[in-house]
Motif scaffolding. Structure first.
Motif, PDB file in Angstrom:
ATOM      1  N   PHE A  89      54.365  27.204  64.625  1.00 16.36           N
ATOM      2  CA  PHE A  89      53.429  28.661  65.791  1.00 16.36           C
ATOM      3  C   PHE A  89      54.851  28.641  66.807  1.00 16.36           C
ATOM      4  CE2 PHE A  89      53.134  24.115  67.360  1.00 16.36           C
ATOM      5  CZ  PHE A  89      52.863  23.848  66.185  1.00 16.36           C
ATOM      6  N   CYS A  90      56.016  28.958  66.462  1.00 12.60           N
ATOM      7  CA  CYS A  90      57.501  29.055  67.065  1.00 12.60           C
ATOM      8  C   CYS A  90      57.297  30.207  67.755  1.00 12.60           C
ATOM      9  CB  CYS A  90      58.617  28.196  66.228  1.00 12.60           C
ATOM     10  SG  CYS A  90      58.052  27.143  65.138  1.00 12.60           S
ATOM     11  N   SER A  91      56.838  30.836  67.432  1.00 10.19           N
ATOM     12  CA  SER A  91      57.088  32.408  67.827  1.00 10.19           C
ATOM     13  C   SER A  91      56.507  32.097  69.296  1.00 10.19           C
ATOM     14  CB  SER A  91      55.917  33.690  67.442  1.00 10.19           C
ATOM     15  OG  SER A  91      54.536  32.986  67.450  1.00 10.19           O
ATOM     16  N   THR A  92      55.425  31.316  69.720  1.00  7.92           N
ATOM     17  CA  THR A  92      54.348  31.408  70.907  1.00  7.92           C
ATOM     18  C   THR A  92      54.871  29.701  72.141  1.00  7.92           C
ATOM     19  OG1 THR A  92      52.401  30.637  69.759  1.00  7.92           O
ATOM     20  CG2 THR A  92      53.053  33.081  70.108  1.00  7.92           C
ATOM     21  N   CYS A  93      56.025  29.317  71.670  1.00  7.48           N
ATOM     22  CA  CYS A  93      56.332  28.052  71.881  1.00  7.48           C
ATOM     23  C   CYS A  93      56.564  28.001  73.454  1.00  7.48           C
ATOM     24  CB  CYS A  93      58.107  27.798  71.029  1.00  7.48           C
ATOM     25  SG  CYS A  93      58.116  25.979  71.300  1.00  7.48           S
ATOM     26  N   ASN A  94      55.690  27.727  74.280  1.00  6.22           N
ATOM     27  CA  ASN A  94      56.403  27.523  75.776  1.00  6.22           C
ATOM     28  C   ASN A  94      57.124  25.714  75.750  1.00  6.22           C
ATOM     29  OD1 ASN A  94      53.859  26.197  74.874  1.00  6.22           O
ATOM     30  ND2 ASN A  94      53.362  26.753  77.308  1.00  6.22           N
ATOM     31  N   VAL A 119      64.893  20.551  73.696  1.00  5.39           N
ATOM     32  CA  VAL A 119      64.467  22.314  73.688  1.00  5.39           C
ATOM     33  C   VAL A 119      63.404  22.489  72.910  1.00  5.39           C
ATOM     34  CG1 VAL A 119      65.790  23.544  75.039  1.00  5.39           C
ATOM     35  CG2 VAL A 119      66.063  23.285  73.040  1.00  5.39           C
ATOM     36  N   CYS A 120      63.645  21.367  71.905  1.00  4.66           N
ATOM     37  CA  CYS A 120      62.635  21.975  70.021  1.00  4.66           C
ATOM     38  C   CYS A 120      62.847  20.340  69.567  1.00  4.66           C
ATOM     39  CB  CYS A 120      63.683  22.904  69.023  1.00  4.66           C
ATOM     40  SG  CYS A 120      62.633  22.321  67.821  1.00  4.66           S
ATOM     41  N   LEU A 121      61.378  20.235  69.580  1.00  5.00           N
ATOM     42  CA  LEU A 121      60.894  18.941  68.969  1.00  5.00           C
ATOM     43  C   LEU A 121      61.534  18.651  67.476  1.00  5.00           C
ATOM     44  CD1 LEU A 121      58.464  16.510  68.111  1.00  5.00           C
ATOM     45  CD2 LEU A 121      57.353  18.485  67.000  1.00  5.00           C
TER      46      LEU A 121
HETATM   47  S1  SF4 Z   1      59.122  22.441  69.531  1.00  2.00           S
HETATM   48 FE1  SF4 Z   1      60.717  23.743  68.365  1.00  2.00          FE
HETATM   49  S2  SF4 Z   1      59.830  22.913  66.230  1.00  2.00           S
HETATM   50 FE2  SF4 Z   1      58.025  22.889  67.864  1.00  2.00          FE
HETATM   51  S3  SF4 Z   1      56.883  24.786  68.208  1.00  2.00           S
HETATM   52 FE3  SF4 Z   1      58.761  24.543  69.831  1.00  2.00          FE
HETATM   53  S4  SF4 Z   1      60.455  26.090  68.210  1.00  2.00           S
HETATM   54 FE4  SF4 Z   1      58.526  25.332  67.055  1.00  2.00          FE
END
Ligand code: SF4
Length: 331
Positions: free
Chosen positions: A257-262, A274-276
């Motif tokens: 669901f990365c396209s809506t990641c906040n 910035v990303c898991l």
């Molecule tokens: S943190 Fe990274 S893996 Fe998780 S939804 Fe956001 S972009 Fe995707």
């Protein structure tokens, strides 16, 4: 009035990062198999971890930039001394819409009354089995009864807790319907989380139970009606007619669901992630302690957010990308 989000929180794909997850500690009173290696993780010296004052200062900065939701994580956030005071100070920020916490629930019965008074809005409670033996197998420590007690207290205090269950094939996937049944009479949202690869958790696809399979299994017994989600929801949510609670699925591996990641993450040692699943990090702790101005900090945040990728690398590649153990990220 549209919420003002500082450009530093907006990435090159136009995603505004208004949700900050803050890890309060690297310590935990459980040793869950999907979260950390058997041998545990080396404890960082206290001086390398953010003080509560530094956490508050950075949280205030992010809220000034446009963050509207903060989730306190860990390790286990409730083992951090002073967590109640921190919750009260964070809750005092009028712009902050939601102050949430993810806990393993072991200390909830003891600490929730004070957290509730301090203004904690939302609770996610991890629970992976209703069988005390299996609970201890997964968590490498006992504690089922205390977690269940914490859940009941949360409900009694008016929370609608989310129950996070990491589904592991051959370990607890035989309890999926028991978890569904848990939501029949309780105002909870049971969330089934796809098993994810992190440093040291020996992840394999053999242990992963994909969302599609879970949907089929549950759908063969119950009628699942999809629920509309929020713009940044991580869960695919469903209701079952006649149930008080709801069901959700976190499908990071099979349907990301990365396209809506906040979401942004602040680790307990003060790194912005910035990303898991992204290995890139920048230390806000070092900048803060070096006397960086607010402008300097914003520039660091901006540069990190602008490097964020469109989505994670996919489950074939992720196990080969260096990352932290989950306990050092906070999920
Ligand atoms: S943190 Fe990274 S893996 Fe998780 S939804 Fe956001 S972009 Fe995707």
């Amino acid at each position: 009035m549209a919420m003002r989000v500082h450009p530093a929180l907006v990435d090159t794909f136009g995603r505004a990062h208004t949700y900050l997850r803050i890890a309060l500690t690297e310590r935990c009173n459980l040793r869950c198999v999907y979260c950390m290696p058997e041998e545990g993780v080396p404890q960082r010296p206290r001086e390398e971890l953010l003080t509560l004052e530094e956490i508050h200062e950075l949280a205030r900065l992010f809220v000034r930039l446009g963050v509207r939701k903060i989730r306190l994580t860990g390790g286990e956030p409730l083992v951090r001394r002073g967590v109640e005071e921190l919750v009260a100070r964070l809750r005092a920020m009028p712009e902050l819409e939601t102050l949430a916490m993810t806990t393993n629930g072991l200390l909830l019965a003891e600490k929730l009354p004070a957290l509730h008074r301090a203004g904690l809005d939302q609770l996610n409670i991890s629970l992976d089995s209703f069988d005390p033996v299996k609970f201890s197998l997964i968590a490498r420590r006992p504690g089922l009864e205390r977690v269940l007690e914490g859940i009941e207290l949360a409900i009694a205090l008016g929370y609608r807790p989310r129950i996070n269950c990491v589904v592991l094939r051959g370990i607890n996937d035989d309890e999926v319907l028991d978890f569904v049944a848990f939501a029949r009479t309780r105002p909870v949202e049971v969330r089934f989380i796809e098993y994810m690869p992190f440093e040291g958790n020996r992840w394999t696809t053999d242990r992963l139970v994909p969302y599609g399979e879970l949907l089929e299994r549950i759908g063969s017994v119950y009628r699942l009606e999809p629920l509309a989600g929020g713009p940044h929801d991580t869960a695919k949510r469903f209701r079952i007619p006649g149930f008080v609670g709801t069901i959700g699925f976190i499908t990071s591996m099979t349907e990301h669901f990365c396209s809506t990641c906040n979401r942004l993450r602040l680790t307990a040692d003060g790194h912005l992630k910035v990303c898991l699943f992204g290995p890139q990090e920048v230390s806000l702790r070092d900048a803060l302690r070096a006397g960086a101005s607010e402008e300097d900090l914003v520039a660091l945040i901006d540069a990190a957010v602008k490097r964020k990728k469109a989505h994670h690398a996919g489950m074939e590649v992720l196990p080969h990308i260096p990352n932290r153990p989950m306990i050092l990220i906070g999920g």
